[in-house]
Design a protein around this motif. Sequence first.
Motif, short mmCIF file in Angstrom:
data_model
loop_
_atom_site.label_atom_id
_atom_site.label_comp_id
_atom_site.label_asym_id
_atom_site.label_seq_id
_atom_site.Cartn_x
_atom_site.Cartn_y
_atom_site.Cartn_z
N GLU A 216 69.77 44.42 72.66
CA GLU A 216 68.55 45.20 72.46
C GLU A 216 68.09 45.81 73.78
O GLU A 216 68.23 45.20 74.84
CB GLU A 216 67.47 44.30 71.87
N SER A 217 67.54 47.02 73.68
CA SER A 217 67.17 47.76 74.89
C SER A 217 65.66 47.87 75.02
O SER A 217 64.94 48.03 74.04
CB SER A 217 67.80 49.15 74.86
N ILE A 218 65.23 47.79 76.28
CA ILE A 218 63.80 47.86 76.61
C ILE A 218 63.60 48.89 77.70
O ILE A 218 64.35 48.94 78.67
CB ILE A 218 63.28 46.49 77.08
N LEU A 219 62.57 49.71 77.53
CA LEU A 219 62.16 50.66 78.56
C LEU A 219 60.79 50.22 79.07
O LEU A 219 59.84 50.09 78.30
CB LEU A 219 62.06 52.08 78.00
N ILE A 220 60.71 49.98 80.38
CA ILE A 220 59.44 49.63 81.02
C ILE A 220 58.85 50.92 81.57
O ILE A 220 59.53 51.66 82.29
CB ILE A 220 59.65 48.62 82.15
N VAL A 221 57.59 51.18 81.25
CA VAL A 221 56.91 52.38 81.74
C VAL A 221 55.66 51.92 82.50
O VAL A 221 54.68 51.49 81.90
CB VAL A 221 56.49 53.31 80.58
N ASP A 222 55.75 51.98 83.84
CA ASP A 222 54.65 51.50 84.67
C ASP A 222 54.75 52.17 86.04
O ASP A 222 55.85 52.33 86.56
CB ASP A 222 54.74 49.98 84.81
N ASP A 223 53.61 52.53 86.62
CA ASP A 223 53.62 53.16 87.93
C ASP A 223 53.76 52.16 89.08
O ASP A 223 53.93 52.55 90.22
CB ASP A 223 52.37 54.04 88.14
N ASP A 224 53.73 50.87 88.77
CA ASP A 224 53.94 49.82 89.78
C ASP A 224 55.44 49.54 89.88
O ASP A 224 56.01 48.82 89.05
CB ASP A 224 53.17 48.57 89.39
N VAL A 225 56.08 50.11 90.89
CA VAL A 225 57.53 50.00 91.04
C VAL A 225 57.97 48.55 91.20
O VAL A 225 58.98 48.13 90.62
CB VAL A 225 58.03 50.86 92.24
N ASN A 226 57.22 47.77 91.96
CA ASN A 226 57.59 46.37 92.16
C ASN A 226 57.55 45.58 90.86
O ASN A 226 58.44 44.79 90.58
CB ASN A 226 56.68 45.71 93.21
N LEU A 227 56.53 45.81 90.06
CA LEU A 227 56.45 45.15 88.76
C LEU A 227 57.65 45.54 87.90
O LEU A 227 58.26 44.69 87.25
CB LEU A 227 55.15 45.51 88.03
#
Length: 120
Positions: A2-13
């Motif tokens: 299964e695939s997940i896309l993380i969308v967040d402006d915190d690059v470290n997170l």
Amino acid sequence: MESILIVDDDVNLCKVLSEELSEVGYEVNYVNNGFEALDFLKKKSVDLMLLDLKMPGIDGFEVLKEMEFRDLKAKVIVLTAYADVKSVIDSAKMGANDFLSKPYDFDELLITIRKVLQKE
């Protein structure tokens, strides 16, 4: 897988969460703003998106609206530091499947991911 896309402006997170989720068997990609998320979803489908609400450019609410408008399919868990009742209700109305606040507990996040992915 299964695939997940993380969308967040915190690059470290994004990097930490990507590593954590990869270690438990998910295929993980991440982008750092809403424009990149929509571009990614036009090119490749994902099973689940972890979406922050507050980002520069277009925010998570706009991403949800554009996904609906463009008929881009993915289950969505909103993962944000700006958790309030209105945000929870608004994101659910726009198609989000669940809502978690930051800082997240990884075990709770994993349980939520598995629950959302199992829903038809």
